[in-house]
Design an enzyme around this catalytic site. Structure first.
Site, short mmCIF file in Angstrom:
data_model
loop_
_atom_site.label_atom_id
_atom_site.label_comp_id
_atom_site.label_asym_id
_atom_site.label_seq_id
_atom_site.Cartn_x
_atom_site.Cartn_y
_atom_site.Cartn_z
CG HIS A 102 -1.41 1.37 1.61
ND1 HIS A 102 -0.85 2.14 2.62
CD2 HIS A 102 -2.40 2.11 1.09
CE1 HIS A 102 -1.51 3.29 2.70
NE2 HIS A 102 -2.45 3.30 1.79
CG ASN A 104 -2.26 8.25 0.57
OD1 ASN A 104 -2.02 9.13 1.38
ND2 ASN A 104 -3.22 8.33 -0.32
#
Length: 300
Positions: A102, A104
């Site tokens: 992940h 971001n």
């Protein structure tokens, strides 16, 4: 700054998608362009049923408008206008020997009644969630994170690694979601770090993502695995879902600001199991992973 950062994440999305398609060798990302009624929109790119990636997304968005009531309470402000943009990605590989990842990177602005910027900050990070622990992979991922941080401040890696361990913590399970990486938020301008310096740091980290992850995927994507390995992967994916729906700020922000639901829930894996009172066999590879999740380690 918002134009500079949005241009950067548009280009970064192109680079990451191209790199991941090359690794997969079979599937291509599907693109959806969408608009948000209150202002702004995004570009969602999703890959499914590939040779390597069972499901994944690399999404960008730029939204603006009136700050929702729930966010006013969070920031302890009255009515205000805001702008937020970012790139968010999650990749769920088919092979249980390949970790989920992940990342971001985001930017936020808030304005007064005259349209002047009264708050602005960067946030983001990247973290790895393996199902089977290969220590050299953990070291490689963290070393790549550290190298990017050290180019800007030697204090960044230990600080943001610690924050990552604290943030991606499933408190109701008393274990980490994965083996961490970096997490930083509310990176605001100071005398030591101008907002342009923060941009330079964030882009350094973003540019390092493919190096941090693709080498691991290439090493592990062809390893043999059994149905029992797949079952364990799906049980651990359940913990991933729990974190995202209970604790994750980005997911909650999207849901509370009327974000696009398909893009927000893109992070959820396609096949998951919840097994009642599941425990790993003593001395197994599965138990080895759980021990590390319960007691986060320093990898570099």
């Amino acid at each position: 700054m918002k134009e500079q950062f949005y241009a950067y994440i548009q280009n970064l999305q192109d680079q990451i998608v191209a790199g991941l398609e090359a690794v997969d060798g079979q599937a291509k990302f599907r693109e959806d362009l969408w608009d948000r009624t209150e202002g702004g929109g995004g570009r969602t790119r999703v890959i499914e049923n590939g040779a390597v990636f069972e499901k994944g997304g690399v999404n960008i968005s730029a939204v603006h408008g009136k700050l929702p009531d729930s966010m006013q309470k969070l920031f302890n402000v009255g009515e205000a206008e805001f702008f937020a943009c970012g790139l968010s990605l999650v990749l769920h590989p088919k092979n249980p020997m390949v970790p989920t990842v992940h990342a971001n990177w985001r930017y936020f602005e808030m304005y007064d009644d005259n349209g002047n910027v009264i708050q602005q900050w960067f946030g983001g990070g990247q973290d790895l969630t393996p199902y089977y622990l290969f220590e050299e992979d953990a070291i490689h991922f963290h070393q790549t994170c550290k190298t990017a941080c050290d180019k800007h401040n030697p204090e960044f890696y230990p600080k943001y690694k610690k924050q990552c361990d604290a943030y991606f913590w499933n408190a109701h399970r008393n274990e980490a979601r994965g083996i961490g990486g970096l997490f930083f938020d509310y990176c605001k301008e100071t005398e030591e770090m101008k907002i342009q310096n923060w941009f330079n740091f964030i882009s350094e980290v973003g540019n390092s993502f493919l190096e941090a992850y693709v080498l691991i995927v290439e090493k592990r994507k062809s390893l043999a695995y059994t149905p029992e390995h797949k079952t364990w992967q799906e049980i651990r994916r359940g913990r991933y879902v729990e974190f995202n729906l209970v604790h994750d700020k980005g997911t909650l922000f999207g849901l509370k600001t009327n974000g696009r639901i398909e893009s927000i829930l893109m992070s959820l894996p396609p096949h998951v199991q919840w097994v009642y009172d599941h425990n790993s066999e003593p001395g197994s590879e599965e138990e080895k992973l759980v021990n590390v999740l319960e007691n986060p380690r320093d990898w570099v």
